[in-house]
Design an enzyme around this catalytic site. Structure first.
Site, PDB file in Angstrom:
ATOM      1  CG  ASN A   1     -36.999 -54.884  -8.001  1.00  0.00           C
ATOM      2  OD1 ASN A   1     -36.184 -55.487  -7.315  1.00  0.00           O
ATOM      3  ND2 ASN A   1     -36.711 -54.426  -9.206  1.00  0.00           N
TER       4      ASN A   1
ATOM      5  CG  HIS B   1     -40.066 -61.022  -3.379  1.00  0.00           C
ATOM      6  ND1 HIS B   1     -38.738 -60.757  -3.635  1.00  0.00           N
ATOM      7  CD2 HIS B   1     -40.189 -62.376  -3.438  1.00  0.00           C
ATOM      8  CE1 HIS B   1     -38.092 -61.893  -3.834  1.00  0.00           C
ATOM      9  NE2 HIS B   1     -38.945 -62.881  -3.727  1.00  0.00           N
TER      10      HIS B   1
ATOM     11  CB  CYS C   1     -56.072 -56.497   8.511  1.00  0.00           C
ATOM     12  SG  CYS C   1     -56.467 -57.038  10.193  1.00  0.00           S
TER      13      CYS C   1
ATOM     14  CB  CYS D   1     -56.975 -53.581  10.907  1.00  0.00           C
ATOM     15  SG  CYS D   1     -58.331 -53.920   9.764  1.00  0.00           S
TER      16      CYS D   1
ATOM     17  CB  SER E   1     -31.752 -60.466 -10.088  1.00  0.00           C
ATOM     18  OG  SER E   1     -31.898 -61.358  -9.000  1.00  0.00           O
ATOM     19  CB  SER E   2     -27.043 -61.593  -7.125  1.00  0.00           C
ATOM     20  OG  SER E   2     -27.919 -61.727  -6.012  1.00  0.00           O
TER      21      SER E   2
ATOM     22  CG  ASN F   1     -26.637 -58.493 -11.951  1.00  0.00           C
ATOM     23  OD1 ASN F   1     -27.406 -57.677 -11.459  1.00  0.00           O
ATOM     24  ND2 ASN F   1     -25.754 -59.153 -11.220  1.00  0.00           N
TER      25      ASN F   1
END
Length: 301
Positions: free
Chosen positions: A109, A126, A134, A195, A236-237, A261
């Site tokens: 997540n 992730h 930048c 930036c 989570s799958s 799950n």
């Protein structure tokens, strides 16, 4: 494996407690945990019914139109994302970390809810939407600071209407990328900030579809997995390989796996236990049971 429902869930939590007790646990979490905080996922029936295509990293880098689309939508979706609060599942994992049960959290997540919930040893597989980088000079900017700059460039953006729809931009549905649904004609009018130090292209510090997870992050997650005596998969799958590889690694090393799950999970046939129930409620019950045992043991000693 067990697939409990209703009254059987209490028995399943007892079995999970038995699996967890006395072991070093690493939790691998996904969107099914954060949905209970109001953040949408990609694979629920509701999400699959949408026609919206998620952002792809290579397209974001190559095409100005893709970046404008993302940031125009993100300017609307960010406030809802940043104001999301940890649920009982996040708080339970933090409590289990404090009691010495959970050694590490690996999360797919990007919402920072584990950290907001009190977890300290977290690998954000992730990345996190709370930071922007930048692509030219590497400078990092806080997402809230960028939000202020975007709204200064686009006055009234979050207060406008959606034309013929007669609805406000405040009402647009949030998407898992942290952006929101928005008509194309409005996107075309959005001005994207650059930036501050170098004028380069800004990208959220997240792994979009088509991007690769940085090697140091992968290595950190593998290190945590290898040190675990139980891998606990939550919400989570594992359909995406970036998460599934850690279950596969645990299985290869003979480390037991437990899953919480709703719905199918890639590799679930290898799990010692699967609980199809609310991630938050299950983790809360687990934490209450184990922390009570820990407290009782400490007082007797």
């Amino acid at each position: 494996m067990s697939h409990p429902s209703g009254a059987n869930e209490a028995n399943a939590v007892d079995r999970l407690c038995a699996l967890v007790r006395g072991k070093t646990v690493v939790a691998l979490t996904g969107a099914g945990l954060s949905t209970e905080s109001g953040i949408p996922d990609y694979r629920s029936p509701e999400s699959l019914a949408r026609t919206r295509r998620p952002i792809h990293g290579p397209e974001f880098v190559r095409f100005e139109a893709t970046r404008r689309r993302y940031w125009a939508r993100s300017a609307l979706g960010w406030e809802r994302m940043r104001s999301a609060e940890p649920n009982e599942g996040h708080r339970a994992l933090a409590a289990l970390e404090r009691s010495g049960v959970v050694a590490h959290v690996i999360t797919q997540n990007v919402d920072r809810l584990h950290r907001k919930g009190g977890s300290r040893k977290v690998t954000e597989l992730h990345g996190a939407l709370a930071e922007v980088a930048c692509l030219a000079c590497g400078a990092v900017e806080d997402r809230d600071a960028l939000q202020a700059r975007m709204l200064a460039l686009n006055p009234g953006w979050t207060h406008g209407s959606l034309g013929d729809r007669g609805s406000s931009t405040r009402d647009v549905p949030t998407a898992p990328d942290g952006d929101a649904e928005l008509p194309a004609d409005r996107v075309e009018r959005f001005l994207v900030p650059a930036c501050v130090p170098c004028g380069g292209i800004l990208k959220p510090r997240v792994v979009f579809f088509g991007d690769g997870v940085p090697r140091p992050v992968v290595d950190e997650a593998f290190g945590a997995t290898d040190a675990a005596e139980l891998l606990l998969v939550v919400g989570s799958s594992l359909a995406v390989f970036s998460g599934y590889r850690f279950l596969r690694r645990a299985v290869e090393r003979g480390t037991p796996v437990a899953i919480v799950n709703r719905g199918p999970v890639r590799g679930e046939e290898h799990a010692a236990l699967k609980i199809e129930a609310s991630a938050g409620a299950t983790l809360d019950a687990l934490a209450r049971a184990l922390t009570q045992v820990t407290a009782a043991s400490s007082s007797s000693a």
